[in-house]
Design a protein around this motif. Structure first.
Motif, PDB file in Angstrom:
ATOM      1  N   ALA A 146       0.532  -1.217  -0.105  1.00 38.06           N
ATOM      2  CA  ALA A 146      -0.228   0.095  -0.029  1.00 38.06           C
ATOM      3  C   ALA A 146       0.838   1.305  -0.003  1.00 38.06           C
ATOM      4  O   ALA A 146       0.536   2.308  -0.570  1.00 38.06           O
ATOM      5  N   SER A 178       0.716   4.036  -2.979  1.00 41.28           N
ATOM      6  CA  SER A 178       0.338   5.316  -2.400  1.00 41.28           C
ATOM      7  C   SER A 178       1.335   6.444  -3.007  1.00 41.28           C
ATOM      8  O   SER A 178       0.797   7.432  -3.433  1.00 41.28           O
ATOM      9  N   ALA A 197       1.267  13.233  -2.796  1.00 44.62           N
ATOM     10  CA  ALA A 197       1.827  12.767  -1.857  1.00 44.62           C
ATOM     11  C   ALA A 197       3.073  13.476  -1.292  1.00 44.62           C
ATOM     12  O   ALA A 197       3.878  13.686  -2.239  1.00 44.62           O
ATOM     13  N   VAL A 248       5.486  12.631   1.695  1.00 44.83           N
ATOM     14  CA  VAL A 248       6.156  11.840   2.863  1.00 44.83           C
ATOM     15  C   VAL A 248       6.726  12.724   3.997  1.00 44.83           C
ATOM     16  O   VAL A 248       7.404  13.556   3.816  1.00 44.83           O
ATOM     17  N   ILE A 308       1.829  11.869   4.318  1.00 49.51           N
ATOM     18  CA  ILE A 308       2.313  10.573   4.378  1.00 49.51           C
ATOM     19  C   ILE A 308       3.193  10.152   5.200  1.00 49.51           C
ATOM     20  O   ILE A 308       4.264  10.166   4.680  1.00 49.51           O
ATOM     21  N   ALA A 350       6.081   7.892   6.707  1.00 48.31           N
ATOM     22  CA  ALA A 350       6.856   6.788   6.525  1.00 48.31           C
ATOM     23  C   ALA A 350       8.355   6.898   7.088  1.00 48.31           C
ATOM     24  O   ALA A 350       8.657   8.176   7.142  1.00 48.31           O
ATOM     25  N   ARG A 367      11.629   2.600   4.938  1.00 49.08           N
ATOM     26  CA  ARG A 367      10.159   2.186   3.961  1.00 49.08           C
ATOM     27  C   ARG A 367       9.937   3.058   2.779  1.00 49.08           C
ATOM     28  O   ARG A 367       9.713   2.621   1.858  1.00 49.08           O
ATOM     29  N   HIS A 368      10.376   4.340   2.990  1.00 48.43           N
ATOM     30  CA  HIS A 368      10.258   5.242   2.055  1.00 48.43           C
ATOM     31  C   HIS A 368      11.226   5.025   0.759  1.00 48.43           C
ATOM     32  O   HIS A 368      10.603   4.895  -0.330  1.00 48.43           O
ATOM     33  N   ALA A 371      10.074   1.895  -1.290  1.00 42.58           N
ATOM     34  CA  ALA A 371       8.930   2.386  -1.854  1.00 42.58           C
ATOM     35  C   ALA A 371       9.133   3.079  -3.197  1.00 42.58           C
ATOM     36  O   ALA A 371       8.612   2.709  -4.382  1.00 42.58           O
ATOM     37  N   ARG A 405      -7.208   1.923  -6.847  1.00 41.90           N
ATOM     38  CA  ARG A 405      -6.672   2.562  -5.896  1.00 41.90           C
ATOM     39  C   ARG A 405      -6.633   3.927  -6.058  1.00 41.90           C
ATOM     40  O   ARG A 405      -7.056   4.979  -5.272  1.00 41.90           O
ATOM     41  N   HIS A 406      -6.394   4.430  -7.290  1.00 46.71           N
ATOM     42  CA  HIS A 406      -6.130   5.859  -7.583  1.00 46.71           C
ATOM     43  C   HIS A 406      -7.019   6.338  -8.252  1.00 46.71           C
ATOM     44  O   HIS A 406      -7.093   7.411  -8.876  1.00 46.71           O
ATOM     45  N   ARG A 464      -6.792   8.432  -0.717  1.00 46.52           N
ATOM     46  CA  ARG A 464      -5.820   7.654   0.301  1.00 46.52           C
ATOM     47  C   ARG A 464      -6.733   7.767   1.551  1.00 46.52           C
ATOM     48  O   ARG A 464      -7.356   8.764   1.915  1.00 46.52           O
ATOM     49  N   GLU A 517       1.489   4.433   7.744  1.00 47.47           N
ATOM     50  CA  GLU A 517       2.420   4.185   6.682  1.00 47.47           C
ATOM     51  C   GLU A 517       2.128   2.671   6.134  1.00 47.47           C
ATOM     52  O   GLU A 517       2.190   2.746   4.903  1.00 47.47           O
ATOM     53  N   SER A 518       1.732   1.800   6.825  1.00 45.93           N
ATOM     54  CA  SER A 518       1.235   0.562   6.228  1.00 45.93           C
ATOM     55  C   SER A 518       0.165   0.644   5.194  1.00 45.93           C
ATOM     56  O   SER A 518      -0.113  -0.256   4.222  1.00 45.93           O
ATOM     57  N   LEU A 519      -0.717   1.516   5.526  1.00 47.70           N
ATOM     58  CA  LEU A 519      -1.979   1.698   4.291  1.00 47.70           C
ATOM     59  C   LEU A 519      -1.515   2.699   3.546  1.00 47.70           C
ATOM     60  O   LEU A 519      -2.332   3.025   2.261  1.00 47.70           O
ATOM     61  N   GLY A 520      -0.315   3.335   3.543  1.00 49.80           N
ATOM     62  CA  GLY A 520      -0.289   4.372   2.436  1.00 49.80           C
ATOM     63  C   GLY A 520      -0.820   5.544   2.671  1.00 49.80           C
ATOM     64  O   GLY A 520      -1.476   6.220   1.635  1.00 49.80           O
ATOM     65  N   GLY A 521      -1.616   5.795   3.891  1.00 51.41           N
ATOM     66  CA  GLY A 521      -2.509   6.621   4.337  1.00 51.41           C
ATOM     67  C   GLY A 521      -1.962   7.957   4.628  1.00 51.41           C
ATOM     68  O   GLY A 521      -0.828   8.097   4.760  1.00 51.41           O
TER      69      GLY A 521
END
Lengths: 335, 335
Positions: A213, A217, B145, B147, B179, B181, B185-186, B189, B290-291, B306, B326-330
């Motif tokens: 995700a 995102s 987005a 981050v 978002i 992160a 993790r960033h 991704a 998703r988008h 998001r 972070e885990s949801l990309g929220g």
């Protein structure tokens, strides 16, 4: 645009995005054109829109035989063998062209049936995202590349040369750039600039999806653009790549070598991507320069940036002119 | 849009595409904001446009120190070490954030200098095709987005939490999706959805170019879209990929495995691309779903697709909320 000046009717088998759009363009220019579509609903939709369309294959082909029409086979690859057989049965003297995105595999089917002197291959590069009659529209081919094959030219009869000339006129008549290429050269070229693009897009979509995700995102415009063609129906991607497998493997091997070099350069103590970044940038700049006139023009009249060669089919040296146009990626005009 | 409600001025170092656009957006909202640009011409252009800009780094930082401003380092990676040193000298008590597209490499520089409790990392995903003050514009960050890193949150002082809150408010204030992160993790991704896209684009551009004039002539929209980011300045592509080399190599290895499988499937007697085509299609469909709201909305008010988490920085459990986002990309909102 060269005005369409055809001495024979056109019979289109398959009224999807390509066949339907061709029917619309030719009809709009007063060309005698009619079509067949396997699904009755597609044929009825075309008829309801005022076009001459049928879902009876045998009848349509018998009509084409009587008319001395040129038959355009506008279906995906899997339907080609059956349609060639039907043409041999019901329209045994008609000239044939097609619009399939691979050319050697189609030419093999043509040669198996001894149809070389009645066949000229074609491939309009005009998009595959949508399909079916409903996706067809007038003007789809304006300034699009439309490859016309000429492998048979050195051995050609006057009839084949006349057929080739009519197919070229039809292509020019719908506003496309007619680009001569032999089937092998065509397949190698589209493996690089189309089929490999699909393989890369599928791969990027998967690696991005595997990131979960958060990665999805953070995906922005570059990811969206680079994975767009992964939205193509898998069966169509398979049909393209699997029927052009040798050329796709060759292009993919070239790509894999570049990617492995990049990987090794990035895995060093001092990561270094200079070679790939600079070579790729230079390649893209050349592409932009070549396509500049097409991409950037604000004029409503689209101007082709491809070099133009004028030729008279069948005259001495015309095969050499075709080879020259092929090597330049040039378009031809007929006089 | 959350209205910008900042308790401290913002001092932006570097007035290019990102820094300049941030200056414009914050000034438009009445935020007390000023900037520094290394090139005098960029600083003069910003001043001439009515903004508070200087080309004197020491003076700008001394002013930031007096104002208790938050400093936004908005330069490419190579300038970061020098600017951090200058901040330590001239603005020793200011909070710091940045906009660099890799986060672990920046965080290493921050940790080397013992600045963890004064630093919150940032990365707005807002395009790199153009650069410089002239490319900056109001509204660049709307629904992009952005981050915001939080690695230091478990050990944070109240001052760091206050800084983090201000940076989040600034991000929300310019209409971006904040978002959370962690740096690792960033970086993993963006290696998948951005840096790998660049590596693939360079490679496709080269393989297409190697096909010569015919291949380039037949290249259509899919090739154009997939190689677009190969038009990025090579030095920028290198800066991104080389400073995030470990994550890029990991993503590339995943891609290479898929490509080798595809190659082997295509090289068989009966070529078969089913696995890649179907998995890639499913991945792309998930991406589109998703988008969807972002890409397709015709409303002038862009709506984020998001998931939203509201949190109060520093309260018990807020680090777990950040991990969940972070885990949801929220995206987050602050209350």
């Amino acid at each position: 645009m060269t005005s369409t000046n055809l001495s024979r009717p056109i019979c289109i088998l398959g009224l999807g995005l390509i066949g339907g759009s061709l029917l619309r363009d030719l009809a709009a220019q007063g060309v005698h054109v009619y079509g067949y579509n396997r699904s009755g609903s597609g044929a009825r939709a075309a008829s309801a829109a005022g076009f001459d369309a049928s879902d009876d294959l045998a009848l349509t082909l018998q009509r084409a035989e009587q008319d001395r029409a040129i038959i355009v086979v506008a279906t995906p690859m899997p339907a080609i063998p059956g349609l060639l057989d039907a043409i041999m049965e019901h329209a045994p003297s008609c000239g044939i062209t097609d619009v399939v995105s691979v050319k050697a595999a189609v030419y093999d089917l043509v040669k198996e049936r001894g149809l070389e002197d009645r066949y000229v291959g074609g491939h309009p590069m005009a998009g595959t995202a949508d399909s079916g009659w409903d996706a067809s529209r007038e003007g789809l081919f304006t300034r699009a590349a439309w490859v016309i094959t000429y492998d048979h030219a050195p051995d050609a009869s006057p009839e084949w040369i006349a057929l080739w000339t009519e197919v070229a006129r039809m292509i020019l008549g719908v506003g496309a750039d007619a680009i001569p290429a032999r089937v092998g050269r065509h397949d190698a070229a589209v493996a690089r600039v189309s089929h490999l693009v699909h393989v890369f897009a599928e791969t990027l979509a998967i690696v991005g999806d595997n990131g979960g995700a958060l990665a999805q995102s953070l995906a922005a415009g570059s990811f969206r653009d680079s994975t767009r063609v992964a939205g193509t129906q898998p069966s169509l991607v398979q049909a393209m790549c699997e029927t052009n497998a040798d050329a796709v493997v060759a292009a993919l091997d070239e790509a894999l070598e570049l990617l492995h070099d990049a990987r090794d350069s990035l895995a060093k103590d001092r990561p270094d991507l200079t070679a790939l970044a600079e070579t790729g940038y230079a390649a893209r700049v050349r592409f932009e320069a070549r396509h500049g006139a097409r991409g950037e023009s604000v004029s409503p009249v689209k101007i082709s940036s491809r070099p133009l060669l004028r030729l008279h089919p069948g005259t001495p040296g015309w095969v050499r002119q075709l080879e020259q146009a092929e090597s330049l990626g040039g378009r031809i005009d007929i006089f």
